[in-house]
Design an enzyme around this catalytic site. Structure first.
Site, PDB file in Angstrom:
ATOM      1  N   ASP A 140      12.623 -24.925 -43.886  1.00 20.58           N
ATOM      2  CA  ASP A 140      11.166 -24.902 -44.015  1.00 20.58           C
ATOM      3  C   ASP A 140      10.744 -26.317 -44.384  1.00 20.58           C
ATOM      4  OD1 ASP A 140       8.498 -24.484 -44.661  1.00 20.58           O
ATOM      5  OD2 ASP A 140       8.883 -22.970 -46.179  1.00 20.58           O
ATOM      6  N   CYS A 142       9.716 -26.812 -48.210  1.00 16.61           N
ATOM      7  CA  CYS A 142      10.700 -26.414 -49.217  1.00 16.61           C
ATOM      8  C   CYS A 142      11.322 -27.665 -49.848  1.00 16.61           C
ATOM      9  CB  CYS A 142      11.764 -25.551 -48.519  1.00 16.61           C
ATOM     10  SG  CYS A 142      13.346 -25.445 -49.336  1.00 16.61           S
ATOM     11  N   CYS A 188      14.994 -27.946 -49.168  1.00 16.17           N
ATOM     12  CA  CYS A 188      15.244 -28.295 -47.765  1.00 16.17           C
ATOM     13  C   CYS A 188      15.094 -29.803 -47.583  1.00 16.17           C
ATOM     14  CB  CYS A 188      14.274 -27.573 -46.843  1.00 16.17           C
ATOM     15  SG  CYS A 188      14.454 -25.780 -46.825  1.00 16.17           S
ATOM     16  N   ARG A 223       8.965 -20.064 -44.717  1.00 19.18           N
ATOM     17  CA  ARG A 223       9.034 -18.998 -45.719  1.00 19.18           C
ATOM     18  C   ARG A 223       7.713 -18.260 -45.888  1.00 19.18           C
ATOM     19  NH1 ARG A 223      10.278 -21.923 -50.831  1.00 19.18           N
ATOM     20  NH2 ARG A 223       8.859 -23.332 -49.799  1.00 19.18           N
TER      21      ARG A 223
END
Length: 187
Positions: free
Chosen positions: A86, A89, A92, A116
């Site tokens: 994502d 995120c 991430c 998400r």
């Protein structure tokens, strides 16, 4: 829905689309949920082993043209990890910062989109823009770095990959699937 003979005689494993497994008696009158463990010289999660085989099969059959891939030079790939990611995120982004080092070590990183917040959200739109850009790797890197990227749209796999993630039991990002189908959630 997938039904396979279980490792317990007289039982069948029923794999539901959201990644759950039900263990049914052969007559279909009784079932239980949860993971089945085998006890030998060590404790083995037999249900997770089966999930890994299924995840491997699914991931191996995704067309790489639908992914954003960061790879070491040709001939230097030692391992590959497939990551549901994502853009918004934090973890991430931290993982993405390590991609050059992973590539240096011979590890290819293949990204699949997993917004998400779901479809039709700002994160979803950013992933679509990255996938549809002229240079998806650069756009994804810039977006993960907090930069605005030009809005773009095209036929893209973002919605399908989000749905696939749900079917594979992905519920957090980053979620990594290793070559053997093992799932590692988080950073």
């Amino acid at each position: 829905l997938d039904i396979q003979p279980a490792q317990i005689p007289g039982f069948y494993d029923v794999y539901l689309p959201a990644g759950q497994v039900l263990h049914f008696t052969s007559d279909g009158k009784h079932f239980y949920t949860g993971d089945l463990y085998g006890v030998t010289d060590q404790l083995v999660n037999l249900t997770e082993s089966s999930r890994s085989v299924q995840r491997k099969d699914v991931v191996d059959n995704i067309d790489e043209s639908q992914m954003v891939i960061f790879s070491p030079p040709k001939g230097r790939v030692k391992a590959t990890v497939t990551v549901f990611t994502d853009i918004d995120c934090v973890f991430c982004r931290k993982l993405h910062d390590e991609v050059p080092e992973l590539n240096r070590l011979g590890i290819a990183v293949r990204y699949l989109a997993y917004p998400r917040s779901g479809p039709n959200t700002p994160s979803y739109d950013k992933l679509v823009s990255a996938w549809c850009s002229e240079n998806p790797k650069l756009a994804l890197t810039r977006a993960k770095g907090g930069q605005d990227i030009p809005k773009a749209s095209c036929e893209n796999p973002v919605a399908a990959q989000y749905e696939l993630g749900g079917q594979l039991g992905i519920n957090s990002t980053p979620s990594m699937i290793y070559e053997d189908g093992t799932l590692a959630r988080g950073y």
